[in-house]
Write an enzyme that holds these catalytic residues in place. Sequence first.
Site, PDB file in Angstrom:
ATOM      1  N   HIS A  66       0.842  -1.189   0.000  1.00 44.12           N
ATOM      2  CA  HIS A  66       0.000   0.000   0.000  1.00 44.12           C
ATOM      3  C   HIS A  66       0.882   1.245   0.000  1.00 44.12           C
ATOM      4  O   HIS A  66       1.901   1.282   0.692  1.00 44.12           O
ATOM      5  CB  HIS A  66      -0.863  -0.007   1.270  1.00 44.12           C
ATOM      6  CG  HIS A  66      -2.178   0.652   1.088  1.00 44.12           C
ATOM      7  ND1 HIS A  66      -2.293   1.970   0.712  1.00 44.12           N
ATOM      8  CD2 HIS A  66      -3.433   0.202   1.207  1.00 44.12           C
ATOM      9  CE1 HIS A  66      -3.572   2.283   0.619  1.00 44.12           C
ATOM     10  NE2 HIS A  66      -4.292   1.230   0.912  1.00 44.12           N
ATOM     11  N   GLY A 110       0.459  -5.273   1.526  1.00 48.59           N
ATOM     12  CA  GLY A 110      -0.724  -5.576   0.724  1.00 48.59           C
ATOM     13  C   GLY A 110      -0.386  -6.278  -0.584  1.00 48.59           C
ATOM     14  O   GLY A 110      -1.215  -7.030  -1.123  1.00 48.59           O
ATOM     15  N   TYR A 140      -6.095  -5.808   9.995  1.00 46.55           N
ATOM     16  CA  TYR A 140      -6.195  -6.488   8.698  1.00 46.55           C
ATOM     17  C   TYR A 140      -7.568  -7.138   8.585  1.00 46.55           C
ATOM     18  O   TYR A 140      -8.091  -7.644   9.569  1.00 46.55           O
ATOM     19  CB  TYR A 140      -5.084  -7.544   8.590  1.00 46.55           C
ATOM     20  CG  TYR A 140      -4.489  -7.621   7.212  1.00 46.55           C
ATOM     21  CD1 TYR A 140      -3.478  -6.753   6.813  1.00 46.55           C
ATOM     22  CD2 TYR A 140      -4.976  -8.542   6.288  1.00 46.55           C
ATOM     23  CE1 TYR A 140      -2.960  -6.794   5.543  1.00 46.55           C
ATOM     24  CE2 TYR A 140      -4.451  -8.595   5.007  1.00 46.55           C
ATOM     25  CZ  TYR A 140      -3.447  -7.718   4.646  1.00 46.55           C
ATOM     26  OH  TYR A 140      -2.941  -7.764   3.371  1.00 46.55           O
TER      27      TYR A 140
HETATM   28  O1  YXS Z   1      11.814   9.253  -1.342  1.00 44.83           O
HETATM   29  P1  YXS Z   1      11.147   8.984  -2.668  1.00 44.83           P
HETATM   30  O2  YXS Z   1      10.152  10.012  -3.081  1.00 44.83           O
HETATM   31  O3  YXS Z   1      12.123   8.594  -3.734  1.00 44.83           O
HETATM   32  O4  YXS Z   1      10.274   7.638  -2.428  1.00 44.83           O
HETATM   33  C1  YXS Z   1      10.871   6.445  -1.936  1.00 44.83           C
HETATM   34  C2  YXS Z   1       9.953   5.796  -0.929  1.00 44.83           C
HETATM   35  O5  YXS Z   1       9.373   6.711  -0.044  1.00 44.83           O
HETATM   36  C3  YXS Z   1       8.884   5.208  -1.860  1.00 44.83           C
HETATM   37  N1  YXS Z   1       8.187   4.105  -1.243  1.00 44.83           N
HETATM   38  C4  YXS Z   1       6.920   4.177  -0.869  1.00 44.83           C
HETATM   39  N2  YXS Z   1       6.030   5.165  -0.927  1.00 44.83           N
HETATM   40  C5  YXS Z   1       4.795   4.921  -0.435  1.00 44.83           C
HETATM   41  N3  YXS Z   1       4.427   3.747   0.083  1.00 44.83           N
HETATM   42  C6  YXS Z   1       5.282   2.720   0.160  1.00 44.83           C
HETATM   43  N4  YXS Z   1       4.846   1.530   0.652  1.00 44.83           N
HETATM   44  C7  YXS Z   1       6.611   2.916  -0.314  1.00 44.83           C
HETATM   45  N5  YXS Z   1       7.730   2.143  -0.389  1.00 44.83           N
HETATM   46  C8  YXS Z   1       8.660   2.891  -0.974  1.00 44.83           C
HETATM   47  O6  YXS Z   1       9.640   4.741  -2.982  1.00 44.83           O
HETATM   48  C9  YXS Z   1      10.868   5.474  -3.086  1.00 44.83           C
HETATM   49  C10 YXS Z   1      12.005   4.503  -3.015  1.00 44.83           C
HETATM   50  O7  YXS Z   1      11.995   3.869  -1.720  1.00 44.83           O
HETATM   51  P2  YXS Z   1      13.314   3.635  -0.813  1.00 44.83           P
HETATM   52  O8  YXS Z   1      14.244   4.771  -0.955  1.00 44.83           O
HETATM   53  O9  YXS Z   1      12.848   3.268   0.561  1.00 44.83           O
HETATM   54  O10 YXS Z   1      13.945   2.349  -1.540  1.00 44.83           O
HETATM   55  P3  YXS Z   1      14.900   1.222  -0.952  1.00 44.83           P
HETATM   56  O11 YXS Z   1      15.362   0.461  -2.162  1.00 44.83           O
HETATM   57  O12 YXS Z   1      15.932   1.793  -0.030  1.00 44.83           O
HETATM   58  O13 YXS Z   1      13.973   0.256  -0.065  1.00 44.83           O
HETATM   59  C11 YXS Z   1      12.975  -0.519  -0.653  1.00 44.83           C
HETATM   60  C12 YXS Z   1      11.966  -0.999   0.419  1.00 44.83           C
HETATM   61  C13 YXS Z   1      10.808  -1.705  -0.275  1.00 44.83           C
HETATM   62  C14 YXS Z   1      12.694  -2.018   1.336  1.00 44.83           C
HETATM   63  C15 YXS Z   1      11.502   0.211   1.266  1.00 44.83           C
HETATM   64  O14 YXS Z   1      11.035   1.227   0.343  1.00 44.83           O
HETATM   65  C16 YXS Z   1      10.388  -0.107   2.199  1.00 44.83           C
HETATM   66  O15 YXS Z   1      10.585  -0.712   3.262  1.00 44.83           O
HETATM   67  N6  YXS Z   1       9.143   0.247   1.831  1.00 44.83           N
HETATM   68  C17 YXS Z   1       7.979  -0.050   2.649  1.00 44.83           C
HETATM   69  C18 YXS Z   1       7.620  -1.517   2.575  1.00 44.83           C
HETATM   70  C19 YXS Z   1       6.394  -1.834   3.397  1.00 44.83           C
HETATM   71  O16 YXS Z   1       6.475  -1.895   4.643  1.00 44.83           O
HETATM   72  N7  YXS Z   1       5.226  -1.934   2.755  1.00 44.83           N
HETATM   73  C20 YXS Z   1       3.950  -2.075   3.445  1.00 44.83           C
HETATM   74  C21 YXS Z   1       3.115  -0.897   3.079  1.00 44.83           C
HETATM   75  S1  YXS Z   1       1.642  -0.840   4.046  1.00 44.83           S
HETATM   76  C22 YXS Z   1       0.656  -2.089   3.426  1.00 44.83           C
HETATM   77  O17 YXS Z   1       0.896  -2.629   2.394  1.00 44.83           O
HETATM   78  C23 YXS Z   1      -0.569  -2.494   4.185  1.00 44.83           C
HETATM   79  C24 YXS Z   1      -1.243  -1.367   4.817  1.00 44.83           C
HETATM   80  S2  YXS Z   1      -0.130  -3.778   5.353  1.00 44.83           S
HETATM   81  O18 YXS Z   1       1.202  -3.498   5.894  1.00 44.83           O
HETATM   82  O19 YXS Z   1      -1.160  -3.789   6.382  1.00 44.83           O
HETATM   83  O20 YXS Z   1      -0.121  -5.032   4.592  1.00 44.83           O
END
Ligand code: YXS
Length: 261
Positions: A66, A110, A140
């Site tokens: 998400h 998600g 969830y």
């Molecule tokens: O700073 P900019 O503008 O370049 O943007 C960055 C990040 O902020 C963005 N980005 C996201 N933006 C919104 N929502 C996200 N989920 C998200 N993930 C990333 O993308 C640009 C590059 O990310 P960056 O610099 O962190 O890249 P990285 O290569 O160092 O790390 C990659 C990840 C995937 C390990 C890291 O971005 C990360 O941990 N992202 C969040 C992963 C996560 O926890 N997803 C769950 C989202 S919540 C959800 O799905 C449900 C509500 S639930 O959790 O209940 O299932």
Amino acid sequence: MDTQYFSVESRGYVRAISMTNSRKHNSFNAAMSADLVRLLEVARHDGTRVVLLRAEPGVKVWSAGHDISDLPTGDEDPLNWTNTLAEMADAVAGFPLPLIAVVEGGVWGGACELVMSADLVVAHIDSTFAITPAKLGVAYSSGGVSRFMAALPSHIVKEMFFTAEPISANRAHELGVVNRLAADEPELSTQAWELAERIAQRAPLTLRSIKAEARAVSEPTYAAGTAEELKSLRDAAWTSEDYQEGVQAFRQRRPPEFRGR
Ligand code: YXS
């Protein structure tokens, strides 16, 4: 037919829908979720038989889940918030045609539910899968949890929810979530297209009925009140021209030509 967040490619009866917002790690905001729902709706009605859902080749993150900036802020009534990613996962789970997730890179939150909602998974060996609500402190839905429970043993689901740590593609393969593992990208695409093309040769009405039956026995939130729908899907297969064609083709020792009617 490409959209802001997806590119679309068709080969015969197979439609590949690829996420193209890799700059934001394909994190799903409302518009991206709505785009996917629309593209599935198109595929459902235009003669497509199998869908591949994938990211662009070579990505490190398949989808970050998400879009976190789209989550409710916490000071508003959560009942007024529409969880567009959950609606999209519902659309994937309810999609009547076989859908194969083709995974390369990290699958987060998600997006992991999205992969569990797919019918089959072909994955690059370096992929990972994480269920993350306990990292963010969000709740969830039971529909979402039931999709994980249908795909994985319950102790694994709980471990993944409780720790929010990723599991490897190898582990996911051992656990039966991943159908096929690929060592590199050309092999990932080749395996995915071959699998889809094989399935696209089979009788579409049979596949549609089996998919609905499988969902009814594995998703309690869907099962209630579906008996009539399931019966009409079974009837559609039993009374189809394809059934006649299948038997005739067997007798004539030739491949069947299924038309989906
Ligand atoms: O700073 P900019 O503008 O370049 O943007 C960055 C990040 O902020 C963005 N980005 C996201 N933006 C919104 N929502 C996200 N989920 C998200 N993930 C990333 O993308 C640009 C590059 O990310 P960056 O610099 O962190 O890249 P990285 O290569 O160092 O790390 C990659 C990840 C995937 C390990 C890291 O971005 C990360 O941990 N992202 C969040 C992963 C996560 O926890 N997803 C769950 C989202 S919540 C959800 O799905 C449900 C509500 S639930 O959790 O209940 O299932």
